[in-house]
Structure formats: C-alpha cells, structure tokens
Design a protein around this motif. Structure first.
Motif, short mmCIF file in Angstrom:
data_model
loop_
_atom_site.label_atom_id
_atom_site.label_comp_id
_atom_site.label_asym_id
_atom_site.label_seq_id
_atom_site.Cartn_x
_atom_site.Cartn_y
_atom_site.Cartn_z
N GLN A 23 0.83 -1.21 0.00
CA GLN A 23 0.00 0.00 0.00
C GLN A 23 0.86 1.25 0.00
O GLN A 23 0.55 2.25 -0.65
CB GLN A 23 -0.94 0.01 1.22
CG GLN A 23 -2.15 -0.89 1.07
CD GLN A 23 -3.20 -0.32 0.13
OE1 GLN A 23 -2.90 0.11 -0.97
NE2 GLN A 23 -4.45 -0.31 0.57
N PRO A 100 -6.32 -2.16 -9.56
CA PRO A 100 -6.48 -2.65 -8.19
C PRO A 100 -6.78 -4.13 -8.05
O PRO A 100 -7.80 -4.52 -7.48
CB PRO A 100 -7.64 -1.79 -7.67
CG PRO A 100 -8.48 -1.55 -8.87
CD PRO A 100 -7.50 -1.39 -10.02
N PHE A 101 -5.88 -4.97 -8.57
CA PHE A 101 -6.08 -6.41 -8.44
C PHE A 101 -4.73 -7.07 -8.27
O PHE A 101 -4.07 -7.47 -9.23
CB PHE A 101 -6.80 -6.96 -9.68
CG PHE A 101 -7.58 -8.21 -9.41
CD1 PHE A 101 -8.88 -8.15 -8.94
CD2 PHE A 101 -7.02 -9.46 -9.62
CE1 PHE A 101 -9.61 -9.31 -8.68
CE2 PHE A 101 -7.73 -10.62 -9.37
CZ PHE A 101 -9.03 -10.54 -8.90
N ASP A 121 -5.41 -9.28 -0.07
CA ASP A 121 -5.64 -8.23 -1.06
C ASP A 121 -5.66 -6.91 -0.31
O ASP A 121 -6.68 -6.54 0.29
CB ASP A 121 -6.98 -8.48 -1.77
CG ASP A 121 -7.40 -7.36 -2.69
OD1 ASP A 121 -6.74 -6.30 -2.70
OD2 ASP A 121 -8.40 -7.53 -3.42
N PHE A 123 -5.56 -3.79 -1.28
CA PHE A 123 -6.34 -2.68 -1.83
C PHE A 123 -7.78 -2.73 -1.33
O PHE A 123 -8.38 -1.72 -0.98
CB PHE A 123 -6.31 -2.70 -3.36
CG PHE A 123 -6.85 -1.45 -4.00
CD1 PHE A 123 -6.01 -0.40 -4.31
CD2 PHE A 123 -8.21 -1.33 -4.26
CE1 PHE A 123 -6.51 0.77 -4.88
CE2 PHE A 123 -8.72 -0.17 -4.84
CZ PHE A 123 -7.87 0.88 -5.14
N HIS A 124 -8.34 -3.94 -1.29
CA HIS A 124 -9.73 -4.11 -0.84
C HIS A 124 -9.80 -4.61 0.60
O HIS A 124 -10.90 -4.85 1.10
CB HIS A 124 -10.45 -5.10 -1.76
CG HIS A 124 -10.51 -4.65 -3.19
ND1 HIS A 124 -9.65 -5.13 -4.16
CD2 HIS A 124 -11.30 -3.74 -3.81
CE1 HIS A 124 -9.93 -4.56 -5.32
NE2 HIS A 124 -10.91 -3.71 -5.14
N ASP A 125 -8.64 -4.75 1.25
CA ASP A 125 -8.56 -5.23 2.62
C ASP A 125 -9.33 -6.54 2.81
O ASP A 125 -10.14 -6.68 3.72
CB ASP A 125 -9.07 -4.17 3.61
CG ASP A 125 -8.69 -4.49 5.05
OD1 ASP A 125 -7.68 -5.20 5.25
OD2 ASP A 125 -9.40 -4.04 5.98
N GLU A 126 -9.05 -7.49 1.93
CA GLU A 126 -9.65 -8.82 2.03
C GLU A 126 -8.57 -9.83 2.38
O GLU A 126 -7.57 -9.97 1.66
CB GLU A 126 -10.34 -9.21 0.72
CG GLU A 126 -11.60 -8.40 0.46
CD GLU A 126 -12.46 -9.01 -0.63
OE1 GLU A 126 -13.69 -9.09 -0.43
OE2 GLU A 126 -11.90 -9.41 -1.67
N ARG A 138 -12.85 -15.61 4.74
CA ARG A 138 -12.55 -14.29 4.19
C ARG A 138 -12.85 -13.29 5.29
O ARG A 138 -13.96 -13.22 5.80
CB ARG A 138 -13.42 -14.00 2.97
CG ARG A 138 -13.37 -12.55 2.50
CD ARG A 138 -14.43 -12.24 1.47
NE ARG A 138 -14.60 -10.81 1.33
CZ ARG A 138 -15.41 -10.06 2.07
NH1 ARG A 138 -16.13 -10.63 3.03
NH2 ARG A 138 -15.50 -8.77 1.87
N ASN A 139 -11.83 -12.55 5.70
CA ASN A 139 -11.96 -11.61 6.81
C ASN A 139 -12.60 -12.28 8.03
O ASN A 139 -13.52 -11.75 8.66
CB ASN A 139 -12.74 -10.36 6.39
CG ASN A 139 -11.95 -9.49 5.43
OD1 ASN A 139 -10.74 -9.70 5.23
ND2 ASN A 139 -12.60 -8.53 4.81
N HIS A 197 -11.22 -16.15 -5.27
CA HIS A 197 -12.57 -15.76 -5.69
C HIS A 197 -13.42 -16.95 -6.10
O HIS A 197 -14.64 -16.92 -5.98
CB HIS A 197 -12.48 -14.72 -6.81
CG HIS A 197 -12.02 -13.38 -6.31
ND1 HIS A 197 -12.05 -12.25 -7.09
CD2 HIS A 197 -11.53 -12.98 -5.12
CE1 HIS A 197 -11.59 -11.22 -6.40
NE2 HIS A 197 -11.26 -11.65 -5.20
#
Length: 273
Positions: A23, A100-101, A121, A123-126, A138-139, A197
């Motif tokens: 980041q 953003p991937f 990830d 960028f998406h905070d996953e 996931r989270n 995913h």
C-alpha cells in the motif's frame, strides 16, 4: 493450538505486514520497474520490499523451515519437510499500472502437499485464510464455493503465461472455446486472487498454465477447504510443480476438464483468408 493453526497465524502476520508495504508503494513505483527477461514479466521495488518483510517474519518464527520465494529463490533448510511458497506481489503488472487487483500469497507445503494458505488483497482489505481441516475464511468469516452446476451458467477465470508470445501452447484457444460455452471468462492477472474468488463463490472455475508453486499453493488449500476441487487439467491429482492447474466449485469440474482436453487448436479458429 495445533501446529497448522500456529503456522496459519504466522503466515497471516507476514501477509498483513507485506500488504501494508505494498500500500505504501502503490502509485510510486514508476522509476523502479524492471523486466525479468521476458516482455511483461515485471519486478518492482515493492515486490522486493514485500518479500523482505515476509522473510523476516518467517525466519523469526520458523528458522528451520525451507522457503521458496519468487524473487529470492530457495532459502533456509532445504532438507525440511516444511516449504513456504511465497509470492510477495501476485499481480505485479496490475500493481505497476495501479490496477487494483494484486495480492500477497503465502502458502505452506508439508511433504509436498499444500496445508496452509493466506492470501491478502491490501487494496480491498480482504484476507483469505485456510489450513487443512480448519476451513476457509474471508476476513475471518467462513466461505464456501458456489453451487453453479452447469458449465453454461458458469463464470470462469484464467490467465496467460509470460511466454505466451513465444509458444503456441498459450491458452488462447482455451480462452476462446470456453468463452463460447459459459457466461464469460475473466482474466484478472493474479492467480492467487483467482483461486480465492472461486473459493468464496464469486467465480465458478479457474484454469491456467505457466504457473509456479508460489502462485497457487495458498490458493489450492483455500479452495479445497472452501469445498472446491483442484486437480490437473485431466482430473488427475495436482502436481504443484507442473505449472498447470484446474480449480472449480466441484460441480462443474468434470465438464470443464473434458472441455479443456478437447479444445481445437488455435489455427482452426482463424480463417486462412
């Protein structure tokens, strides 16, 4: 606490720290991008800084383990039954373009079998996590694969190897063939996130070639623990070193495997005129 849970927590510590590094570099790497010998195969200062953080965490907690890192190669005790496969920045080309991937991928092979995986990830905070017998999250919330049972109703994802310009074995024909048979085929540029995913039900299946163990080790255990299936293209047991992988929700696995094995050559798609 089991060893696998301990290893999972250590990998999580490393992935979150590396994600913070990425980041900090996002949007600031234009002057520190180089190619690793093939067009499009990029490495940035962010890759190296992220890997350094991961290596520091693993060496501090698990000094006797072996490591296979994308930028540094083989490290540590090569006789160990524990091998960490690390991609400090999966999706470097995306990252370099600020697309953003991208993700940090940290997987553990025990006697050659994926047992622990963390994909972050930033960028998406996953944060995706899994360990053999401990489920996938996931989270910190449990995830599972989709229930799509027909290939025609599925959404797939794939990728293309860096040597696609030099080899006819480049996945182009498979991409075209399966685009016609499904609701769509996506190309994201991050193998670990593709598997993540599929694991959480956003996608139904994934195949790719030209991969390294650090690309897929974490994703393999994540998908399996989420109820999915991972094999070679022909449905035989996965060889993590083969470079090829087929991962699905399980329901479309046989259908996708059969189609991959009977794709007509790319030359037959192109008119001679």
């Amino acid at each position: 606490m089991t060893n696998l849970q301990i290893f999972l927590d250590i990998a999580t510590e490393a992935a979150l720290a590396a994600g913070a590094v990425l980041q900090g570099y996002l949007g600031k790497v234009e002057d520190a991008i180089t190619e690793k010998g093939r067009p499009g195969d990029l490495v940035t200062a962010a890759d190296k800084a992220s890997e350094a953080v991961i290596l520091d965490v693993l060496r501090r907690h698990l000094p006797d383990h072996s490591i296979l890192a994308e930028e540094s190669g083989k490290l540590g005790n090569q006789e160990s039954e524990y091998l960490w496969a690390i991609d400090p920045l999966d999706g470097t080309t995306n990252f370099a373009h600020q697309y953003p991937f991208f993700a940090v991928s940290i997987g553990l092979l025990i006697q050659g079998v994926p047992q622990v995986g963390v994909i972050y990830d930033p960028f998406h905070d996953e944060l995706f996590r899994a360990a053999q017998g401990l489920g996938a999250t996931r989270n910190r919330r449990a995830i599972k694969v989709s229930d799509t049972s027909e290939l025609g109703k599925s959404l797939l994802v794939t990728g293309f190897a860096y040597d696609r310009r030099e080899t006819s074995d480049n996945n182009y024909a498979e991409f075209c063939h399966l685009t016609h048979l499904t609701q769509g085929v996506r190309r994201s540029g991050s193998a670990s996130l593709d598997l993540a995913h599929v694991a959480c039900g956003r996608l139904d299946g994934y195949w790719e070639r030209g991969l390294s163990p650090w690309d897929v080790t974490a994703g393999v255990i994540l998908l399996r623990e989420a109820g999915g299936k991972v094999t070679a293209y022909d449905g035989s047991p996965l060889d993590i070193w083969s470079g090829r992988i087929l991962g699905t929700n399980g329901y479309i696995h046989n259908s996708l495997s059969q189609e991959l094995q009977q794709v007509p050559p790319l030359s037959s798609w192109v008119s001679p005129h």
